[in-house]
Design a protein around this motif. Structure first.
Motif, PDB file in Angstrom:
ATOM      1  N   LEU A 197       4.213 -16.385 -20.724  1.00 32.37           N
ATOM      2  CA  LEU A 197       4.311 -15.720 -19.429  1.00 32.37           C
ATOM      3  C   LEU A 197       3.178 -16.255 -18.560  1.00 32.37           C
ATOM      4  CD1 LEU A 197       6.063 -13.388 -18.416  1.00 32.37           C
ATOM      5  CD2 LEU A 197       4.266 -11.817 -19.150  1.00 32.37           C
ATOM      6  N   TYR A 198       3.514 -16.782 -17.393  1.00 35.97           N
ATOM      7  CA  TYR A 198       2.479 -17.305 -16.485  1.00 35.97           C
ATOM      8  C   TYR A 198       2.439 -16.469 -15.210  1.00 35.97           C
ATOM      9  CZ  TYR A 198       2.468 -21.538 -19.327  1.00 35.97           C
ATOM     10  OH  TYR A 198       2.367 -22.424 -20.362  1.00 35.97           O
ATOM     11  N   LEU A 199       1.250 -16.359 -14.610  1.00 36.64           N
ATOM     12  CA  LEU A 199       1.147 -15.701 -13.310  1.00 36.64           C
ATOM     13  C   LEU A 199       1.570 -16.680 -12.222  1.00 36.64           C
ATOM     14  CD1 LEU A 199      -2.309 -13.943 -13.614  1.00 36.64           C
ATOM     15  CD2 LEU A 199      -0.124 -12.802 -13.265  1.00 36.64           C
ATOM     16  N   THR A 200       2.288 -16.198 -11.229  1.00 38.26           N
ATOM     17  CA  THR A 200       2.573 -17.030 -10.054  1.00 38.26           C
ATOM     18  C   THR A 200       1.329 -17.001  -9.166  1.00 38.26           C
ATOM     19  OG1 THR A 200       3.354 -15.109  -8.870  1.00 38.26           O
ATOM     20  CG2 THR A 200       5.011 -16.352 -10.099  1.00 38.26           C
ATOM     21  N   GLY A 201       1.353 -17.736  -8.078  1.00 39.84           N
ATOM     22  CA  GLY A 201       0.233 -17.707  -7.125  1.00 39.84           C
ATOM     23  C   GLY A 201      -0.012 -16.283  -6.641  1.00 39.84           C
ATOM     24  N   ALA A 202       1.081 -15.575  -6.276  1.00 40.39           N
ATOM     25  CA  ALA A 202       0.939 -14.192  -5.793  1.00 40.39           C
ATOM     26  C   ALA A 202       0.364 -13.316  -6.910  1.00 40.39           C
ATOM     27  CB  ALA A 202       2.294 -13.656  -5.352  1.00 40.39           C
ATOM     28  N   GLY A 203       0.820 -13.574  -8.145  1.00 41.94           N
ATOM     29  CA  GLY A 203       0.327 -12.803  -9.293  1.00 41.94           C
ATOM     30  C   GLY A 203      -1.175 -12.979  -9.468  1.00 41.94           C
ATOM     31  N   GLN A 228       7.954  -0.637 -14.318  1.00 40.17           N
ATOM     32  CA  GLN A 228       6.767  -0.568 -13.446  1.00 40.17           C
ATOM     33  C   GLN A 228       6.536  -1.915 -12.770  1.00 40.17           C
ATOM     34  OE1 GLN A 228       5.082   2.103 -12.822  1.00 40.17           O
ATOM     35  NE2 GLN A 228       4.926   3.449 -14.577  1.00 40.17           N
ATOM     36  N   ILE A 229       6.686  -2.985 -13.549  1.00 44.64           N
ATOM     37  CA  ILE A 229       6.456  -4.325 -12.981  1.00 44.64           C
ATOM     38  C   ILE A 229       7.536  -4.638 -11.936  1.00 44.64           C
ATOM     39  CG2 ILE A 229       6.405  -6.813 -13.509  1.00 44.64           C
ATOM     40  CD1 ILE A 229       3.911  -5.469 -14.546  1.00 44.64           C
ATOM     41  N   LYS A 230       8.769  -4.209 -12.224  1.00 47.81           N
ATOM     42  CA  LYS A 230       9.853  -4.484 -11.276  1.00 47.81           C
ATOM     43  C   LYS A 230       9.569  -3.777  -9.945  1.00 47.81           C
ATOM     44  CE  LYS A 230      14.752  -4.429 -10.442  1.00 47.81           C
ATOM     45  NZ  LYS A 230      14.430  -4.013  -9.087  1.00 47.81           N
ATOM     46  N   ARG A 231       9.110  -2.525 -10.025  1.00 43.78           N
ATOM     47  CA  ARG A 231       8.817  -1.783  -8.785  1.00 43.78           C
ATOM     48  C   ARG A 231       7.698  -2.476  -8.004  1.00 43.78           C
ATOM     49  NH1 ARG A 231       9.262   3.939 -11.345  1.00 43.78           N
ATOM     50  NH2 ARG A 231      11.513   4.184 -11.288  1.00 43.78           N
ATOM     51  N   LEU A 232       6.712  -2.979  -8.751  1.00 44.71           N
ATOM     52  CA  LEU A 232       5.586  -3.652  -8.091  1.00 44.71           C
ATOM     53  C   LEU A 232       6.062  -4.955  -7.430  1.00 44.71           C
ATOM     54  CD1 LEU A 232       2.544  -3.427  -7.647  1.00 44.71           C
ATOM     55  CD2 LEU A 232       2.178  -4.653  -9.770  1.00 44.71           C
ATOM     56  N   VAL A 233       6.923  -5.686  -8.142  1.00 45.64           N
ATOM     57  CA  VAL A 233       7.485  -6.929  -7.582  1.00 45.64           C
ATOM     58  C   VAL A 233       8.251  -6.600  -6.299  1.00 45.64           C
ATOM     59  CG1 VAL A 233       9.223  -8.724  -7.970  1.00 45.64           C
ATOM     60  CG2 VAL A 233       7.564  -8.201  -9.745  1.00 45.64           C
ATOM     61  N   ASP A 234       8.996  -5.489  -6.315  1.00 42.86           N
ATOM     62  CA  ASP A 234       9.742  -5.085  -5.106  1.00 42.86           C
ATOM     63  C   ASP A 234       8.781  -4.801  -3.959  1.00 42.86           C
ATOM     64  OD1 ASP A 234      12.057  -5.380  -6.458  1.00 42.86           O
ATOM     65  OD2 ASP A 234      12.355  -3.241  -6.890  1.00 42.86           O
ATOM     66  N   ALA A 235       7.653  -4.128  -4.276  1.00 41.18           N
ATOM     67  CA  ALA A 235       6.696  -3.782  -3.219  1.00 41.18           C
ATOM     68  C   ALA A 235       6.028  -5.047  -2.674  1.00 41.18           C
ATOM     69  CB  ALA A 235       5.650  -2.812  -3.754  1.00 41.18           C
ATOM     70  N   VAL A 236       5.709  -5.988  -3.577  1.00 41.40           N
ATOM     71  CA  VAL A 236       5.046  -7.236  -3.148  1.00 41.40           C
ATOM     72  C   VAL A 236       6.075  -8.163  -2.489  1.00 41.40           C
ATOM     73  CG1 VAL A 236       3.814  -9.290  -4.004  1.00 41.40           C
ATOM     74  CG2 VAL A 236       3.315  -7.064  -4.963  1.00 41.40           C
ATOM     75  N   THR A 273       0.836  -1.207   0.000  1.00 41.91           N
ATOM     76  CA  THR A 273       0.000   0.000   0.000  1.00 41.91           C
ATOM     77  C   THR A 273       0.872   1.260   0.000  1.00 41.91           C
ATOM     78  OG1 THR A 273      -1.063  -1.311   1.701  1.00 41.91           O
ATOM     79  CG2 THR A 273      -2.219   0.650   0.964  1.00 41.91           C
ATOM     80  N   ARG A 274       2.040   1.166   0.637  1.00 40.42           N
ATOM     81  CA  ARG A 274       2.878   2.369   0.714  1.00 40.42           C
ATOM     82  C   ARG A 274       3.602   2.642  -0.605  1.00 40.42           C
ATOM     83  NH1 ARG A 274       6.819   1.788   5.243  1.00 40.42           N
ATOM     84  NH2 ARG A 274       5.807  -0.218   5.608  1.00 40.42           N
ATOM     85  N   TYR A 275       4.073   1.580  -1.267  1.00 45.87           N
ATOM     86  CA  TYR A 275       4.959   1.813  -2.412  1.00 45.87           C
ATOM     87  C   TYR A 275       4.323   1.562  -3.779  1.00 45.87           C
ATOM     88  CZ  TYR A 275       8.302   1.907   1.352  1.00 45.87           C
ATOM     89  OH  TYR A 275       8.943   2.217   2.506  1.00 45.87           O
ATOM     90  N   ALA A 276       3.286   0.702  -3.842  1.00 50.00           N
ATOM     91  CA  ALA A 276       2.717   0.416  -5.168  1.00 50.00           C
ATOM     92  C   ALA A 276       1.784   1.562  -5.579  1.00 50.00           C
ATOM     93  CB  ALA A 276       1.941  -0.888  -5.135  1.00 50.00           C
ATOM     94  N   THR A 277       1.736   1.822  -6.877  1.00 51.62           N
ATOM     95  CA  THR A 277       0.840   2.892  -7.350  1.00 51.62           C
ATOM     96  C   THR A 277      -0.274   2.268  -8.203  1.00 51.62           C
ATOM     97  OG1 THR A 277       2.053   3.189  -9.405  1.00 51.62           O
ATOM     98  CG2 THR A 277       2.785   4.495  -7.508  1.00 51.62           C
ATOM     99  N   LEU A 278      -1.340   3.028  -8.368  1.00 51.23           N
ATOM    100  CA  LEU A 278      -2.449   2.545  -9.206  1.00 51.23           C
ATOM    101  C   LEU A 278      -1.965   2.297 -10.634  1.00 51.23           C
ATOM    102  CD1 LEU A 278      -5.530   4.693  -8.182  1.00 51.23           C
ATOM    103  CD2 LEU A 278      -5.226   2.244  -7.881  1.00 51.23           C
TER     104      LEU A 278
END
Ligand code: PGA
Length: 309
Positions: A67-73, A47-55, A10-15
Motif C-alpha cells: 500500500l503506497y501513499l499518493t501525493g495527497a496522502g 472510515q478511509i472511504k469517507r475521508l477519501v470522499d471528503a478529500v 474540515t466540514r466532513y472529516a472527523t478526528l
C-alpha cells in the motif's frame, strides 16, 4: 460576526478518520491498523472511504501487495502529525492547568538503552501514576530519523547527532567493554588492542551507535577487525559470543543482569572500557510537554551528573 468558511475536509472529516488514516499509513496495512485500533477491517475501510470522499482524491494506491501513499496522502499524513502533536500538547497543558502530572510520554531509545530506560520509566511512573509511556526501541540510524521528523517527546542515545540541532543532556555513564566467552584463553589476562584484533569480531548491524564507536576507535589506531558476523541485537550477540564464535564490543549495561555462572566474561583490554554517556535529547526549539519536562527533571534529580546544566 462573519461565518467562518470551512472546506469539505474540515466540514466532513472527523478526528477519528484522521487517526485511522494515520495508523493505516504508518503501518502500510488495513489489517494491522484494524488490530492496533481494535476495529474491524470493514470499519477501517469505511472510515478511509469517507475521508477519501471528503478529500475528493485518492489517499492510497495498492501496487501488488503493498500500500503506497499518493501525493495527497503524504500531505495529509504530515498534517495529521501536526494536528495530533498540537492536540497532544493541548491535553498536557489542560492536565497541567488541573494541577496534575498526567498524560503521555513518547520516548524513543536506541536498542542498547533498553537495559537502562525501563527501570527509569518504571520509577517515574511510580511517582506519577497518571502518566503513561509509549516506548519506541530502534537502532541509532532509525532513531535519528524519528528525531529529525519530530516524532517523539524525548530520545535516549549514546551520542547526540552532529547534523541535527538538538538540546542534549548526559545523565548516566555508558561503559563499552569487550565481551568474550567465559572459557576464552585471554580471560584474566591484560590484553593489548593489537592482540585483541587477532580475534574474530561479532559486530552490531550498520547504523548501531555501539558499532560506530568501536569502528571509530579501531580506525583511529589504524586497525581493521576481522569481522565474523553482524547481528542486530545485543542478546543475539551475547548468545553468539557465549558459544565461542568471537569477541564483541558491548555496553556493560547489556551485561548487568548476567549472573555469576554467566557463559560470557569481560576482557581486560587496553583502551577499554570506552566510557561514553547516555544522553537525553530533543530537537532544539521543541515545546516540551509538561510530562516530558517532568521526566527530564526527574532524571536530573536522580542522577549523579556533574556537567548537567
Ligand atoms: P545502539 O546505540 O544500540 O544503536 O548500538 C547505542 C549507543 O548509541 O551507544
Amino acid at each position: 460576526m462573519p461565518t467562518p468558511q470551512f472546506g469539505a475536509l474540515t466540514r466532513y472529516a472527523t478526528l477519528r478518520q484522521l487517526q485511522v488514516f494515520q495508523t493505516v499509513a504508518e503501518l502500510e496495512s488495513y489489517t494491522k491498523a484494524a488490530a492496533v485500533l481494535h476495529l474491524t477491517q470493514p470499519t477501517i475501510s469505511m472510515q478511509i472511504k469517507r475521508l477519501v470522499d471528503a478529500v475528493d482524491m485518492p489517499l492510497f494506491e495498492q501496487i501488488g501487495k503493498r500500500l503506497y501513499l499518493t501525493g495527497a496522502g503524504k500531505e495529509l499524513l504530515a498534517t495529521c502529525h501536526d494536528v495530533f502533536e498540537r492536540l497532544g500538547r493541548l491535553e498536557m497543558s489542560l492536565a497541567d492547568l488541573r494541577g496534575m502530572k498526567q498524560g503521555q510520554l513518547r520516548l524513543a531509545v536506541v536498542t542498547t538503552a533498553v537495559y537502562v530506560a525501563p527501570r527509569l520509566i518504571g520509577e517515574f511512573c511510580n511517582l506519577y501514576p497518571g502518566v503513561d509511556v509509549a516506548l519506541e526501541v530502534t537502532n541509532r540510524a532509525w532513531l535519528l530519523k524519528r528525531l529529525a521528523d519530530n516524532r517523539d517527546d524525548l530520545y535516549i542515545l549514546g551520542q547526540p547527532p552532529s547534523d541535527i540541532e538538538v538540546e542534549a543532556f548526559p545523565f548516566m555513564s555508558n561503559p563499552l567493554v569487550i565481551m568474550t566467552s567465559r572459557n576464552h584463553p585471554l580471560v584474566g589476562a591484560r590484553v593489548s588492542l593489537q592482540r585483541l584484533l587477532e580475534e574474530p569480531f561479532i559486530l552490531r548491524e550498520p547504523g548501531s551507535g555501539t558499532r560506530k564507536t568501536a569502528e571509530r576507535l579501531f580506525a583511529e589506531r589504524g586497525f581493521k577487525p576481522k569481522v565474523r558476523m553482524e547481528l542486530g541485537s545485543n542478546e543475539a550477540i551475547k548468545q553468539t559470543v557465549a558459544s565461542g564464535l568471537g569477541v564483541a564490543v558491548i555496553s556493560s549495561h547489556a551485561l548487568s543482569l548476567q549472573g555469576r555462572d554467566s557463559p560470557v566474561a569481560v576482557l581486560d583490554v587496553e583502551d577499554f572500557p570506552l566510557v561514553r554517556q547516555w544522553y537525553l535529547v530533543y530537537p532544539r526549539g521543541k515545546q516540551l510537554s509538561v510530562v516530558a519536562r517532568g521526566f527530564m527533571e526527574y532524571l536530573r534529580e536522580r542522577m549523579e551528573v556533574p556537567d548537567y546544566p
